[in-house]
Scaffold this motif. Structure first.
Motif, PDB file in Angstrom:
ATOM      1  N   GLY A  88       0.794  -1.219   0.000  1.00 13.93           N
ATOM      2  CA  GLY A  88       0.000   0.000   0.000  1.00 13.93           C
ATOM      3  C   GLY A  88       0.827   1.268   0.000  1.00 13.93           C
ATOM      4  N   LEU A  89       1.992   1.238   0.638  1.00 13.36           N
ATOM      5  CA  LEU A  89       2.819   2.437   0.706  1.00 13.36           C
ATOM      6  C   LEU A  89       3.845   2.515  -0.427  1.00 13.36           C
ATOM      7  N   TRP A  90       3.985   1.440  -1.189  1.00 15.07           N
ATOM      8  CA  TRP A  90       5.005   1.394  -2.231  1.00 15.07           C
ATOM      9  C   TRP A  90       4.934   2.555  -3.221  1.00 15.07           C
ATOM     10  N   PRO A  91       3.740   2.959  -3.690  1.00  9.16           N
ATOM     11  CA  PRO A  91       3.695   4.092  -4.625  1.00  9.16           C
ATOM     12  C   PRO A  91       4.368   5.351  -4.077  1.00  9.16           C
ATOM     13  N   ALA A  92       4.290   5.574  -2.784  1.00 10.17           N
ATOM     14  CA  ALA A  92       4.947   6.744  -2.195  1.00 10.17           C
ATOM     15  C   ALA A  92       6.457   6.626  -2.297  1.00 10.17           C
ATOM     16  N   LEU A  93       6.974   5.398  -2.200  1.00 12.56           N
ATOM     17  CA  LEU A  93       8.415   5.182  -2.312  1.00 12.56           C
ATOM     18  C   LEU A  93       8.897   5.425  -3.734  1.00 12.56           C
ATOM     19  N   CYS A  94       8.016   5.218  -4.697  1.00  8.86           N
ATOM     20  CA  CYS A  94       8.367   5.416  -6.103  1.00  8.86           C
ATOM     21  C   CYS A  94       8.182   6.864  -6.551  1.00  8.86           C
ATOM     22  N   ALA A  95       7.627   7.705  -5.703  1.00  8.78           N
ATOM     23  CA  ALA A  95       7.295   9.077  -6.085  1.00  8.78           C
ATOM     24  C   ALA A  95       8.480   9.874  -6.617  1.00  8.78           C
ATOM     25  N   PRO A  96       9.700   9.705  -6.083  1.00  5.69           N
ATOM     26  CA  PRO A  96      10.820  10.479  -6.639  1.00  5.69           C
ATOM     27  C   PRO A  96      11.201  10.096  -8.069  1.00  5.69           C
ATOM     28  N   GLY A  97      10.636   9.009  -8.604  1.00  2.00           N
ATOM     29  CA  GLY A  97      10.909   8.607  -9.977  1.00  2.00           C
ATOM     30  C   GLY A  97      12.244   7.930 -10.176  1.00  2.00           C
ATOM     31  N   LEU A  98      12.799   7.369  -9.119  1.00  2.00           N
ATOM     32  CA  LEU A  98      14.095   6.689  -9.166  1.00  2.00           C
ATOM     33  C   LEU A  98      13.913   5.190  -8.969  1.00  2.00           C
ATOM     34  N   PRO A  99      14.910   4.368  -9.358  1.00  2.00           N
ATOM     35  CA  PRO A  99      14.848   2.942  -9.012  1.00  2.00           C
ATOM     36  C   PRO A  99      14.755   2.779  -7.499  1.00  2.00           C
ATOM     37  N   VAL A 100      13.927   1.851  -7.056  1.00  2.00           N
ATOM     38  CA  VAL A 100      13.758   1.613  -5.619  1.00  2.00           C
ATOM     39  C   VAL A 100      14.277   0.225  -5.271  1.00  2.00           C
ATOM     40  N   VAL A 101      15.196   0.173  -4.339  1.00  2.00           N
ATOM     41  CA  VAL A 101      15.679  -1.089  -3.783  1.00  2.00           C
ATOM     42  C   VAL A 101      14.876  -1.355  -2.520  1.00  2.00           C
TER      43      VAL A 101
END
Length: 218
Positions: A88-101
């Motif tokens: 549920g919170l993953w989209p917020a982690l992707c908000a900066p538009g960078l690869p997410v580890v």
């Protein structure tokens, strides 16, 4: 390349409100999202060390507090609920538009392993992966790690009762923190001091992250 500001945000999820504390890099190339364990929060020494060091290496660190911690509860919910909140919170982690580890320590590492590939994570970082309950090696959780389907790094204490480095499946990319326990604490008699142990951890993670590409696969 120095680190930037620190900021927090509350993110609603189907399991309740989560909280992300961002430790921004001034010229970020990657986001490292780190969840906490079942027995503590983002104040864990390894999570704090990574949040302090990695922004200077171009990595924005997002420390994620699960809803049960935000709500002040003492006991973690079932793994399924942890996974639901993380998704549920993953989209917020992707908000900066960078690869997410995707990463975390202990229970947080398990969440990252179970969900990372489906969410589109670039890789998985497992800190103190709980390979089995203490004293019960027959109850292995190795399948979660080997089934992650992404480039993965395990950082494990040399005397972690939840799984010592030598117990992990062959082929696991693993860095040992000598004499570290499940929280990466080292005894005073150890040849490596506490600050040195944490530096070993942060250096290993920084080196690994620098070699990743968004399209990398095992």
């Amino acid at each position: 390349m120095g680190g930037g500001r620190t900021r927090s945000e509350t993110v609603p999820t189907p399991a309740g409100d989560a909280r992300i504390t961002w430790h921004d890099a001034t010229a970020a190339r990657t986001v490292l999202a780190l969840g906490h364990g079942a027995g503590g929060g983002v104040e864990a020494r390894d999570l704090q060390a990574l949040a302090r060091v990695l922004p200077g290496a171009g990595v924005t660190v997002a420390l994620v507090e699960q809803p049960w911690r935000v709500a002040g509860k003492k006991v973690a919910p079932a793994p399924r609920t942890l996974d639901t909140a993380w998704r549920g919170l993953w989209p917020a982690l992707c908000a900066p538009g960078l690869p997410v580890v995707a990463g975390g320590r202990s229970a947080g590492a398990r969440v990252a392993c179970r969900t990372g590939e489906a969410l589109g994570a670039a890789a998985v970082l497992a800190l103190s992966f709980p390979l089995h309950p203490p004293g019960k090696p027959e109850k292995s959780r190795a399948g979660e790690l080997t089934g992650a389907g992404l480039p993965s790094l395990v950082v494990q204490g040399g005397r972690d009762p939840f799984g010592r480095p030598g117990e992990f499946p062959e082929g696991t990319r693993i860095v040992e923190v000598p004499e570290g326990d499940h929280g990466f604490a080292v005894p005073k008699r150890a040849a490596v001091g506490q600050e040195e142990a944490l530096a070993l951890l942060t250096d290993a993670v920084a080196d690994w992250l620098s070699g990743l590409t968004p399209t990398a696969r095992p």
